[in-house]
Design a protein around this motif. Structure first.
Motif, PDB file in Angstrom:
ATOM      1  N   VAL A  81      12.004   5.076 -17.537  1.00 53.35           N
ATOM      2  CA  VAL A  81      12.216   6.472 -17.152  1.00 53.35           C
ATOM      3  C   VAL A  81      12.072   6.637 -15.635  1.00 53.35           C
ATOM      4  CG1 VAL A  81      11.275   8.806 -17.356  1.00 53.35           C
ATOM      5  CG2 VAL A  81      11.580   7.407 -19.387  1.00 53.35           C
ATOM      6  N   THR A  82      11.096   5.966 -15.045  1.00 46.92           N
ATOM      7  CA  THR A  82      10.884   6.074 -13.601  1.00 46.92           C
ATOM      8  C   THR A  82      12.034   5.455 -12.818  1.00 46.92           C
ATOM      9  OG1 THR A  82       8.518   5.993 -13.952  1.00 46.92           O
ATOM     10  CG2 THR A  82       9.280   5.539 -11.743  1.00 46.92           C
ATOM     11  N   SER A  83      12.544   4.329 -13.292  1.00 47.69           N
ATOM     12  CA  SER A  83      13.628   3.684 -12.558  1.00 47.69           C
ATOM     13  C   SER A  83      14.932   4.473 -12.658  1.00 47.69           C
ATOM     14  CB  SER A  83      13.841   2.261 -13.069  1.00 47.69           C
ATOM     15  OG  SER A  83      14.246   2.282 -14.422  1.00 47.69           O
ATOM     16  N   LEU A 120       0.828  -1.200   0.000  1.00 50.40           N
ATOM     17  CA  LEU A 120       0.000   0.000   0.000  1.00 50.40           C
ATOM     18  C   LEU A 120       0.866   1.256   0.000  1.00 50.40           C
ATOM     19  CD1 LEU A 120      -2.878   1.089   0.077  1.00 50.40           C
ATOM     20  CD2 LEU A 120      -2.741   1.056   2.561  1.00 50.40           C
ATOM     21  N   GLY A 121       1.965   1.224   0.738  1.00 51.03           N
ATOM     22  CA  GLY A 121       2.884   2.360   0.753  1.00 51.03           C
ATOM     23  C   GLY A 121       3.524   2.595  -0.597  1.00 51.03           C
ATOM     24  N   VAL A 122       3.879   1.525  -1.296  1.00 48.44           N
ATOM     25  CA  VAL A 122       4.469   1.671  -2.630  1.00 48.44           C
ATOM     26  C   VAL A 122       3.453   2.247  -3.600  1.00 48.44           C
ATOM     27  CG1 VAL A 122       5.352   0.372  -4.609  1.00 48.44           C
ATOM     28  CG2 VAL A 122       6.212  -0.119  -2.328  1.00 48.44           C
ATOM     29  N   VAL A 123       2.220   1.759  -3.542  1.00 45.38           N
ATOM     30  CA  VAL A 123       1.181   2.236  -4.461  1.00 45.38           C
ATOM     31  C   VAL A 123       0.858   3.700  -4.211  1.00 45.38           C
ATOM     32  CG1 VAL A 123      -1.254   1.975  -5.098  1.00 45.38           C
ATOM     33  CG2 VAL A 123       0.191  -0.033  -4.863  1.00 45.38           C
ATOM     34  N   THR A 124       0.841   4.116  -2.938  1.00 46.34           N
ATOM     35  CA  THR A 124       0.466   5.499  -2.646  1.00 46.34           C
ATOM     36  C   THR A 124       1.611   6.484  -2.851  1.00 46.34           C
ATOM     37  OG1 THR A 124       0.932   5.135  -0.299  1.00 46.34           O
ATOM     38  CG2 THR A 124      -1.357   4.877  -1.031  1.00 46.34           C
ATOM     39  N   THR A 125       2.846   6.029  -2.768  1.00 42.91           N
ATOM     40  CA  THR A 125       3.971   6.952  -2.925  1.00 42.91           C
ATOM     41  C   THR A 125       4.631   6.867  -4.290  1.00 42.91           C
ATOM     42  OG1 THR A 125       5.502   5.351  -1.942  1.00 42.91           O
ATOM     43  CG2 THR A 125       4.481   6.972  -0.470  1.00 42.91           C
ATOM     44  N   ARG A 126       4.543   5.757  -4.932  1.00 44.91           N
ATOM     45  CA  ARG A 126       5.193   5.561  -6.226  1.00 44.91           C
ATOM     46  C   ARG A 126       4.129   5.337  -7.301  1.00 44.91           C
ATOM     47  NH1 ARG A 126      10.968   5.558  -5.238  1.00 44.91           N
ATOM     48  NH2 ARG A 126      11.165   4.931  -3.080  1.00 44.91           N
ATOM     49  N   HIS A 127       3.484   6.422  -7.685  1.00 43.22           N
ATOM     50  CA  HIS A 127       2.374   6.340  -8.633  1.00 43.22           C
ATOM     51  C   HIS A 127       2.820   5.799  -9.986  1.00 43.22           C
ATOM     52  CE1 HIS A 127       0.999   8.733  -5.435  1.00 43.22           C
ATOM     53  NE2 HIS A 127       0.074   9.429  -6.040  1.00 43.22           N
ATOM     54  N   ALA A 128       4.021   6.133 -10.406  1.00 38.25           N
ATOM     55  CA  ALA A 128       4.487   5.719 -11.730  1.00 38.25           C
ATOM     56  C   ALA A 128       4.642   4.208 -11.818  1.00 38.25           C
ATOM     57  CB  ALA A 128       5.799   6.413 -12.061  1.00 38.25           C
ATOM     58  N   ALA A 132       2.861   1.980 -10.101  1.00 36.11           N
ATOM     59  CA  ALA A 132       1.506   1.440 -10.173  1.00 36.11           C
ATOM     60  C   ALA A 132       0.939   1.622 -11.579  1.00 36.11           C
ATOM     61  CB  ALA A 132       0.609   2.117  -9.145  1.00 36.11           C
ATOM     62  N   LEU A 133       1.201   2.780 -12.185  1.00 34.02           N
ATOM     63  CA  LEU A 133       0.746   3.017 -13.553  1.00 34.02           C
ATOM     64  C   LEU A 133       1.450   2.097 -14.539  1.00 34.02           C
ATOM     65  CD1 LEU A 133      -1.117   4.746 -15.284  1.00 34.02           C
ATOM     66  CD2 LEU A 133       0.736   6.392 -15.493  1.00 34.02           C
ATOM     67  N   PHE A 134       2.738   1.811 -14.298  1.00 31.18           N
ATOM     68  CA  PHE A 134       3.472   0.865 -15.135  1.00 31.18           C
ATOM     69  C   PHE A 134       2.818  -0.512 -15.096  1.00 31.18           C
ATOM     70  CE2 PHE A 134       6.506  -2.605 -14.112  1.00 31.18           C
ATOM     71  CZ  PHE A 134       6.781  -3.006 -15.403  1.00 31.18           C
ATOM     72  N   VAL A 135       2.494  -0.989 -13.917  1.00 38.16           N
ATOM     73  CA  VAL A 135       1.869  -2.305 -13.782  1.00 38.16           C
ATOM     74  C   VAL A 135       0.505  -2.307 -14.454  1.00 38.16           C
ATOM     75  CG1 VAL A 135       0.909  -3.936 -12.106  1.00 38.16           C
ATOM     76  CG2 VAL A 135       3.142  -2.916 -11.710  1.00 38.16           C
ATOM     77  N   LEU A 136      -0.257  -1.244 -14.270  1.00 39.46           N
ATOM     78  CA  LEU A 136      -1.589  -1.161 -14.861  1.00 39.46           C
ATOM     79  C   LEU A 136      -1.527  -1.142 -16.388  1.00 39.46           C
ATOM     80  CD1 LEU A 136      -4.614  -0.801 -14.124  1.00 39.46           C
ATOM     81  CD2 LEU A 136      -4.234   1.644 -14.397  1.00 39.46           C
ATOM     82  N   LEU A 137      -0.674  -0.291 -16.940  1.00 35.46           N
ATOM     83  CA  LEU A 137      -0.552  -0.217 -18.400  1.00 35.46           C
ATOM     84  C   LEU A 137      -0.053  -1.528 -18.994  1.00 35.46           C
ATOM     85  CD1 LEU A 137       0.983   3.318 -19.026  1.00 35.46           C
ATOM     86  CD2 LEU A 137      -1.207   2.490 -19.855  1.00 35.46           C
ATOM     87  N   SER A 138       0.924  -2.129 -18.359  1.00 33.12           N
ATOM     88  CA  SER A 138       1.469  -3.383 -18.871  1.00 33.12           C
ATOM     89  C   SER A 138       0.431  -4.504 -18.801  1.00 33.12           C
ATOM     90  CB  SER A 138       2.719  -3.776 -18.090  1.00 33.12           C
ATOM     91  OG  SER A 138       3.711  -2.807 -18.245  1.00 33.12           O
ATOM     92  N   ALA A 139      -0.298  -4.573 -17.706  1.00 31.84           N
ATOM     93  CA  ALA A 139      -1.307  -5.622 -17.554  1.00 31.84           C
ATOM     94  C   ALA A 139      -2.440  -5.450 -18.564  1.00 31.84           C
ATOM     95  CB  ALA A 139      -1.855  -5.628 -16.137  1.00 31.84           C
ATOM     96  N   ILE A 140      -2.921  -4.229 -18.735  1.00 30.90           N
ATOM     97  CA  ILE A 140      -4.005  -3.993 -19.701  1.00 30.90           C
ATOM     98  C   ILE A 140      -3.520  -4.283 -21.119  1.00 30.90           C
ATOM     99  CG2 ILE A 140      -5.468  -2.209 -20.743  1.00 30.90           C
ATOM    100  CD1 ILE A 140      -5.691  -0.967 -17.954  1.00 30.90           C
ATOM    101  N   GLY A 141      -2.320  -3.836 -21.447  1.00 31.17           N
ATOM    102  CA  GLY A 141      -1.781  -4.090 -22.780  1.00 31.17           C
ATOM    103  C   GLY A 141      -1.585  -5.562 -23.053  1.00 31.17           C
TER     104      GLY A 141
END
Length: 122
Positions: free
Chosen positions: A53-55, A5-13, A15-24
């Motif tokens: 870019v985020t890493s 939960l801490g990673v998701v709330t502080t590292r938005h990019a 979470a967005l990476f996982v979401l975009l990759s999973a949907i794609g």
């Protein structure tokens, strides 16, 4: 669980990476429409670009221009790799869409399962 939960709330990019990759990835696997498969491939590529870019981000990092002062420098290599990958991704999308247009004009469908049946029948 709180770490996740801490990673998701502080590292938005991330979470967005996982979401975009999973949907794609889901779009590439689950859809039979070839255009949707290309769109899914583009979403997956965008997720990977965002991850690179985020890493490479460093808090307090500076451009790698060497001066008298020191400090944490940011490597430009991930940005260069992403820029090259964007050009390759655009080219791949253009070729894929051109092939899809050609397949549609030849066989009259964009569904992969219908194309398999038509090609086997020939």
């Amino acid at each position: 669980m709180t770490d996740l939960l801490g990673v998701v709330t502080t590292r938005h990019a991330y979470a967005l990476f996982v979401l975009l990759s999973a949907i794609g990835l889901y779009m590439m696997i689950a859809n039979e429409n070839l255009v949707k498969k290309v769109i899914g491939l583009n979403m997956f590529q965008t997720g990977v670009f965002l991850f690179f870019v985020t890493s490479a981000y460093r808090i307090g990092g500076a451009a790698p221009v060497v001066t008298n002062g020191g400090g944490p420098y940011v490597s430009p290599l991930p940005q260069v790799i992403v820029l090259t990958a964007i050009v390759v991704g655009i080219s791949l999308t253009a070729v894929g869409l051109a092939l899809i247009i050609r397949l549609y004009s030849e066989y009259g469908t964009l569904r992969a399962d219908a194309l398999r049946e038509v090609i086997v029948d020939e």
